[in-house]
Design an enzyme around this catalytic site. Structure first.
Site, PDB file in Angstrom:
ATOM      1  N   GLU A  84       0.823  -1.221   0.000  1.00  0.00           N
ATOM      2  CA  GLU A  84       0.000   0.000   0.000  1.00  0.00           C
ATOM      3  C   GLU A  84       0.847   1.257   0.000  1.00  0.00           C
ATOM      4  O   GLU A  84       1.691   1.459   0.884  1.00  0.00           O
ATOM      5  CB  GLU A  84      -0.939  -0.019   1.218  1.00  0.00           C
ATOM      6  CG  GLU A  84      -1.905   1.157   1.214  1.00  0.00           C
ATOM      7  CD  GLU A  84      -2.988   1.055   2.280  1.00  0.00           C
ATOM      8  OE1 GLU A  84      -3.304  -0.064   2.721  1.00  0.00           O
ATOM      9  OE2 GLU A  84      -3.513   2.116   2.667  1.00  0.00           O
ATOM     10  N   LYS A 262      -7.687  -0.597  11.193  1.00  0.00           N
ATOM     11  CA  LYS A 262      -7.051  -1.085   9.951  1.00  0.00           C
ATOM     12  C   LYS A 262      -5.817  -0.234   9.649  1.00  0.00           C
ATOM     13  O   LYS A 262      -4.772  -0.740   9.237  1.00  0.00           O
ATOM     14  CB  LYS A 262      -8.061  -1.038   8.794  1.00  0.00           C
ATOM     15  CG  LYS A 262      -7.581  -1.646   7.487  1.00  0.00           C
ATOM     16  CD  LYS A 262      -6.790  -0.706   6.605  1.00  0.00           C
ATOM     17  CE  LYS A 262      -6.398  -1.369   5.280  1.00  0.00           C
ATOM     18  NZ  LYS A 262      -5.562  -0.486   4.460  1.00  0.00           N
ATOM     19  N   ASP A 278       3.749 -14.050  11.732  1.00  0.00           N
ATOM     20  CA  ASP A 278       2.413 -14.462  11.297  1.00  0.00           C
ATOM     21  C   ASP A 278       1.468 -13.256  11.377  1.00  0.00           C
ATOM     22  O   ASP A 278       0.986 -12.894  12.462  1.00  0.00           O
ATOM     23  CB  ASP A 278       1.965 -15.611  12.228  1.00  0.00           C
ATOM     24  CG  ASP A 278       0.624 -16.192  11.853  1.00  0.00           C
ATOM     25  OD1 ASP A 278      -0.164 -15.513  11.175  1.00  0.00           O
ATOM     26  OD2 ASP A 278       0.348 -17.334  12.266  1.00  0.00           O
ATOM     27  N   HIS A 376      -2.091  10.673  -0.645  1.00  0.00           N
ATOM     28  CA  HIS A 376      -2.164   9.351  -1.236  1.00  0.00           C
ATOM     29  C   HIS A 376      -1.993   9.408  -2.753  1.00  0.00           C
ATOM     30  O   HIS A 376      -1.469   8.504  -3.369  1.00  0.00           O
ATOM     31  CB  HIS A 376      -3.551   8.805  -0.892  1.00  0.00           C
ATOM     32  CG  HIS A 376      -3.688   7.345  -1.007  1.00  0.00           C
ATOM     33  ND1 HIS A 376      -2.977   6.473  -0.223  1.00  0.00           N
ATOM     34  CD2 HIS A 376      -4.453   6.585  -1.810  1.00  0.00           C
ATOM     35  CE1 HIS A 376      -3.308   5.251  -0.543  1.00  0.00           C
ATOM     36  NE2 HIS A 376      -4.195   5.291  -1.503  1.00  0.00           N
TER      37      HIS A 376
HETATM   38  C1  MEV Z   1      -6.028   3.366   4.803  1.00  0.00           C
HETATM   39  O1  MEV Z   1      -5.349   2.192   4.469  1.00  0.00           O
HETATM   40  C2  MEV Z   1      -6.048   3.580   6.312  1.00  0.00           C
HETATM   41  C3  MEV Z   1      -6.934   4.698   6.806  1.00  0.00           C
HETATM   42  O2  MEV Z   1      -8.257   4.557   6.283  1.00  0.00           O
HETATM   43  C4  MEV Z   1      -6.941   4.632   8.313  1.00  0.00           C
HETATM   44  C5  MEV Z   1      -7.962   5.538   8.969  1.00  0.00           C
HETATM   45  O3  MEV Z   1      -9.001   5.849   8.375  1.00  0.00           O
HETATM   46  O4  MEV Z   1      -7.728   5.872  10.157  1.00  0.00           O
HETATM   47  C6  MEV Z   1      -6.446   6.059   6.330  1.00  0.00           C
END
Ligand code: MEV
Length: 423
Positions: A84, A262, A278, A376
């Site tokens: 990513e 995430k 892992d 991004h």
């Molecule tokens: C993207 O991979 C992760 C985010 O969505 C985390 C978040 O929203 O806190 C930017």
């Protein structure tokens, strides 16, 4: 629609080359695709074949190095394996902004893994529970006998917990053995102990034992990180307050918490993967821990100190090791660990926690200010340019055009590429 049988007798006994041929024949792969699979990069094919079954190739992902990190007063470079874009840059930015406040402070709760033994068909579960607890010394001896090497290294059985669980299959008595696994991830050690112990538990209680397996909710093996950022370093008090509000949102709402966590795992899993550990074990542990109050919540907590600084903390289970598994077999993790200077599993766990916190800082800061798309898009535009067929220097030129136009889309990339090539 292809028509073939996936029942390939003796497939696992074929060599890697033969397997590629078999798959190519069945699925119609051309020579270029087959040659691509034969190139296993920096993982020797014989090593790949010892790691998993039915190997036909390897999957390489970029490893980026997180710079600017100070962990417990020491500068560290942290390799991160991820597909990513922006993940590595996010950590670098977060770490740079807290260098003046001494970076990240970390700790752990120890290297204790839990294995569970399930006991069923028991009329007197409360008595069975006490009977098992009475056997603590026997249990310790049975567990420690299974792993003399671990005992020599100072690890071994540490604690016993027994719970009565009401389930749809009736009452179950669940025994937890708690084991210090030192520098191992510990799955093999605790699973072997649980398997050795189970027949004894059945005999002592008159019940029937069935499952014997570690718990990925490794809540006796927590890694923790904390850090502070001054308002000046992060663009002012309104940015700070927006980030705290963003945390409050995540902590109140599982829909937001899933995305928030995430983001934390973007950093955590990248280091876990780079070190051959892992990823699924760590992810399962993190998400179960996030739900430990009965509601799925944020793994980090953010607040404002008396001095007006933004303070963030992260605490999560971290079942990672340095010995065994891919960490020892695959050549890349060893190099990543050397770069990091992590000589113990605990040191690795602490760095990973710091990376997770840094990742969350950057996500919250971007979300509470400009939004994440701006940062991004520059790298994403390069991916889109390559998807449109741009090569070499064309990639940067097309990507820049996409960002300038504010339209990072494949159709726009194709149009820009055609213009660049003069057709
Ligand atoms: C993207 O991979 C992760 C985010 O969505 C985390 C978040 O929203 O806190 C930017």
């Amino acid at each position: 629609m292809r028509n073939f049988s996936s029942r390939i007798s003796g497939f696992h006994k074929q060599s890697l080359d033969q397997r590629i041929d078999t798959v190519a024949d069945l699925t119609g792969l051309d020579g270029t695709a087959a040659a691509h699979l034969r190139d296993t990069g920096n993982l020797p094919p014989e090593t790949a074949e010892r790691m998993i079954e039915n190997v036909i190739g390897t999957m390489t992902v970029p490893i980026g190095v997180a710079t600017n990190m100070i962990v417990d007063g020491r500068d560290v470079l942290v390799p991160m394996a991820t597909e990513e874009s922006s993940v590595v840059a996010a950590v670098c930015n977060a770490a740079r902004q807290c260098r003046d406040s001494d970076g990240f402070v970390t700790s752990t709760s120890g290297a204790l893994m839990i294995a569970q033994i399930q006991l069923l068909d028991i009329g007197d579960p409360e008595t069975a529970r006490i009977r098992i607890l009475e056997r603590r010394d026997d249990i310790q001896a049975i567990c420690d006998d299974m792993d003399p090497v671990l005992i020599r290294l100072g690890g071994g059985f540490r604690d016993l917990e027994v719970r009565v669980l009401e389930t749809r299959s009736g009452p179950m008595v669940i025994t937890h053995i708690v084991v210090d696994v030192r520098d191992a991830m510990g799955a093999n050690a605790v699973n072997s102990m649980a398997e050795a112990l189970a027949p004894h538990i059945a005999e002592w209680t008159g019940g029937r034992t069935c499952l014997r397996i570690l718990s990925n909710l490794a809540d006796r093996r927590l890694a923790r990180a904390r850090a502070e950022w001054t308002p000046e370093a992060i663009g002012g008090e309104s940015v700070r307050d927006g980030m705290v509000e963003a945390f409050h949102f995540a902590d109140a709402d599982p829909y937001r918490a899933a995305t928030h966590n995430k983001g934390i795992m973007n950093g955590v899993s990248a280091v876990v993967l780079a070190t051959g550990n892992d990823t699924r074990a760590v992810e399962a542990g993190a998400h179960a821990f996030a739900a430990r109050t009965g509601r799925y919540r944020s793994l980090t907590r953010w607040e404002v100190t008396n001095d007006g600084n933004l303070a963030g903390v992260l605490e999560l289970p971290m079942a990672v090791g340095l010995v065994g598994g891919a960490t020892k077999v695959h050549p890349t993790p060893k190099i990543c660990l050397d770069i990091m200077g992590a000589e113990t599993a605990e040191a690795l766990a602490r760095i990973i926690a710091a990376i997770g916190l840094a990742q969350n800082f950057s996500a919250l800061k971007a979300l509470a200010t400009t939004g994440i798309q701006k940062g991004h898009m520059a790298l994403h535009a390069q991916n889109i340019a390559m998807m449109a067929g741009a090569e070499g220097t064309e990639v940067d030129t097309v990507a820049k055009a996409l960002v300038d136009r504010g339209q990072v889309r494949i159709d726009v990339a194709e149009e820009e590429l055609a213009r660049l090539r003069g057709n």
